[in-house]
Design a protein around this motif. Structure first.
Motif: not given
Ligand code: F6R
Length: 617
Positions: A355-359, A408-410, A492-495, A613-615
């Motif tokens: 699962v990764s929104q950014s991929g 912050a992902s929503t 908790a993470l969002k806060l 995006t954590v690359t």
């Molecule tokens: C928190 C948040 C991060 C991402 C994480 C994974 O609000 O956005 O914890 O969920 O960095 O990112 P993706 O989904 O892009 O792999």
């Protein structure tokens, strides 16, 4: 996880680069800089860079004479090697000013390269690993090699994964780019008489939807007339542009003060778009069109491992329960950064769901590489068309959340859960665990979700009141059971990420095994206690907290006066089916963190130390 952009065309490059950096700022905001080819005097390279946010760079640019230069590169930094400073900001240049470079990734062997370069007479201006690339390139261009060939030979010397963009006054009008491994994507944008290069689509879409993506070890050279591509071994690479269907207008903040609030409010629509893209009501069916070869192999699946990071890992935890309950297949979750290093056992019939929104998250990509090497079937849940995960997995379930800009992902969390729900239904249908009647019931439940979400988001007054009450708390405990446990983790993470309040998400049953020692009046608890989430068990946890003088905010189902009476505060969510509860229970937690962060004066869209995006590892 820096933002990278390059422009080669006929319009002045500076405003285009600055605008692109704004679109990329969510990737990092320790510093920002641009370099243009052809300074105000028409010669050489002109670099402007400043520590801090883009506004600092803009002020610096306002103070200098405007340039008509039509080729340039820009960078927004999330610091790895070298503290945030003007000097360490990108772009970096070599001592002779022959080459200018921007970079995303970490040169793992930079210390050795730097010492060798210094021994050969190079003088370094910054503390960064990136500067070594500029010096290595310069040695090669000075020896007569083209910039592209120099880059090709240079990347072979670098350890780690990288996205690199460079230009040189010796090749006016041209930009070269390389992608090595998974540290970050490189997207090439095809405009009318102009070309762009960027780390992601956000910087390209305002100009064109015609794009090409570089693969693992590929390089590109662009100038205003087009692009050419080679592989790491120097052979020609077949990279074809294609049109991506994302509406650039959705990238704007619109009526909202913050992207995060906009994205919270977009959820009913994002959920509806995702649901409509994956299921039909009449006849009831799940249609996962991008599953590829996996759609024929679902009945072979004997075990599912779900991986992700952060918020996406929390979505995966909900997905685990969906898969076990709806498909009857053993499922487990793992943090992708752990999975990739623990030599996981993957037998026949194992499906890995990432699962990764950014991929683009490097740990997820590396975990997928491990799964692939061990022969797992792979499906990825992703919000970004053509992202790297979608090219590694055998099949994809796309979410239709639109661009998510708040760090912050929503909406990507809730839509990822929809995708996982649909995948679990399809798996259950394929292996016979779910009968046609049950499938239809679940699809009906899903169809009601957007409306229930809209109701939760209708009135923000309760969240504002609660934020006023709780904003100066120093710690928070979030408790949930069953499907509400990952929701508590996510709350908790969002806060913590946007308000900097320490918060812990716990399985409520674990509370007595340690965390209860922390409870006092100044340590509030959010109990996620909707009707189905083992509510009666959670009630006893709330009683135990009350008995120790703790303050409790309950998230309860409409009409649940028993929970409301026990708690000090209650937020009600519509009564929905068990599997839809995690979606609607999440929304008040997102709103609560948003308003608490706002009340504390925090930078909601760009929380400190984070990047979207954590690359990098
Ligand atoms: C928190 C948040 C991060 C991402 C994480 C994974 O609000 O956005 O914890 O969920 O960095 O990112 P993706 O989904 O892009 O792999």
């Amino acid at each position: 996880m820096c933002g990278i952009v390059g422009y080669a065309g006929s319009r002045p490059a500076t405003p285009i680069l600055v605008r692109a950096l704004r679109d990329l700022e969510y990737r990092g905001y320790d510093s920002a800089g641009i370099a243009i080819l052809g300074s105000a005097d028409g010669e050489g390279v002109e670099i402007t860079k400043r520590v801090g946010k883009i506004a600092n760079l803009e002020s610096a640019l306002d103070a200098s004479p405007g340039s008509e230069a039509t080729t340039g590169i820009g960078h927004t930094r999330w610091a790895t090697h070298g503290r945030p400073s003007d000097l360490n900001a990108h772009p970096h240049t070599s001592c002779g000013g022959e080459v200018v470079v921007i970079h995303n990734g970490i040169v793992e062997n930079y210390a050795a390269l730097r010492s060798a370069l210094i021994a050969r007479g190079h003088a370094f201006a910054s503390e960064t690993d990136t500067e070594t690339i500029a010096h290595l390139l310069e040695e090669r261009t000075k020896s007569g090699l083209s910039l592209l060939e120099s880059l090709r030979l240079t990347i072979a010397e670098l350890e780690g994964s990288h996205a690199i963009v460079a230009m040189s006054p010796s090749e006016p009008g041209a930009i070269v780019a390389a992608r090595v491994g998974n540290a970050g994507g490189v997207v090439i944008g095809y405009g009318e008489g102009e070309m762009l290069v960027a780390s992601d689509l956000a910087a390209i879409l305002p100009h064109t939807q015609q794009v090409a993506f570089l693969a693992g070890l590929q390089l590109a050279r662009v100038d205003r007339s087009g692009a050419s591509f080679i592989n790491g071994d120097g052979s020609a690479a077949a990279v074809e542009p294609r049109r991506v269907p994302i509406d650039p207008v959705s990238a704007l903040k619109g009526q909202y003060e913050h992207f995060m609030l906009k994205e919270i409010m977009e959820q009913p629509e994002a959920l509806s778009d995702t649901i409509r893209s994956l299921v039909t009501l009449e006849p009831a069916g799940v249609h996962l069109d991008d599953l590829g070869p996996i759609s024929e192999r679902l009945s072979e699946v004997r075990r599912v491992i779900l991986i992700g990071m952060g918020t996406s890992l929390h979505a995966a935890m909900v997905g685990r329960a969906f898969i076990e309950r709806l498909a009857g297949v053993p499922a487990e979750t793992d943090n992708a950064s752990e999975f990739r290093y623990r030599d996981p056992v993957i037998g026949a019939g194992t499906l890995v769901v990432s699962v990764s929104q950014s991929g683009e998250t490097v740990d997820v990509l590396e975990a997928m590489a491990v799964a692939k090497a061990k022969g797992a079937m792979q499906v990825t849940i992703c919000n970004t068309e053509g992202a790297q995960t979608t090219r590694v997995a055998d099949g994809t379930v796309y979410t239709r959340a639109g661009l998510e800009r708040g760090v912050a992902s929503t909406k990507c969390f809730t839509t990822a859960m929809v995708a996982l729900y649909a995948l679990a239904l399809r798996l259950g249908e394929a292996n016979g665990h779910l009968g046609p009647g049950q499938l239809g019931d679940h699809i009906q439940d899903l169809a009601r979700l957007p409306d229930a979400a809209a109701r939760v988001l209708q009135d923000h007054a309760p969240y504002k009141t609660l934020a006023n009450h709780f904003y100066d708390a120093r710690h928070f405990l979030f408790l949930g059971r069953g499907l509400a446990f990952p929701v508590a983790m996510e709350g908790a993470l969002k806060l913590k990420e946007i308000s900097y309040i320490h918060a812990e998400g716990y399985a409520a049953g674990e509370m007595k095994h340690g965390p209860i020692a922390l409870i006092d009046r100044g340590f509030p608890t959010v109990a996620v206690a909707p009707a189905h989430a083992l509510r009666s068990k959670l009630i006893s946890n709330v009683e135990q907290i009350q008995a120790r003088g703790g303050e409790v905010l309950a998230i309860a189902s409409e009409g649940d006066q028993e929970v409301a009476a026990l708690a000090n505060h209650a937020v009600f969510i519509p009564a929905v089916s068990e599997f839809v509860e995690p979606f609607v229970a999440t929304l008040p937690l997102q709103c609560l963190s948003y308003y608490i962060a706002l009340r504390r004066g925090c930078d909601v869209d760009q929380p400190r130390n984070l990047a979207k995006t954590v690359t990098v590892e």
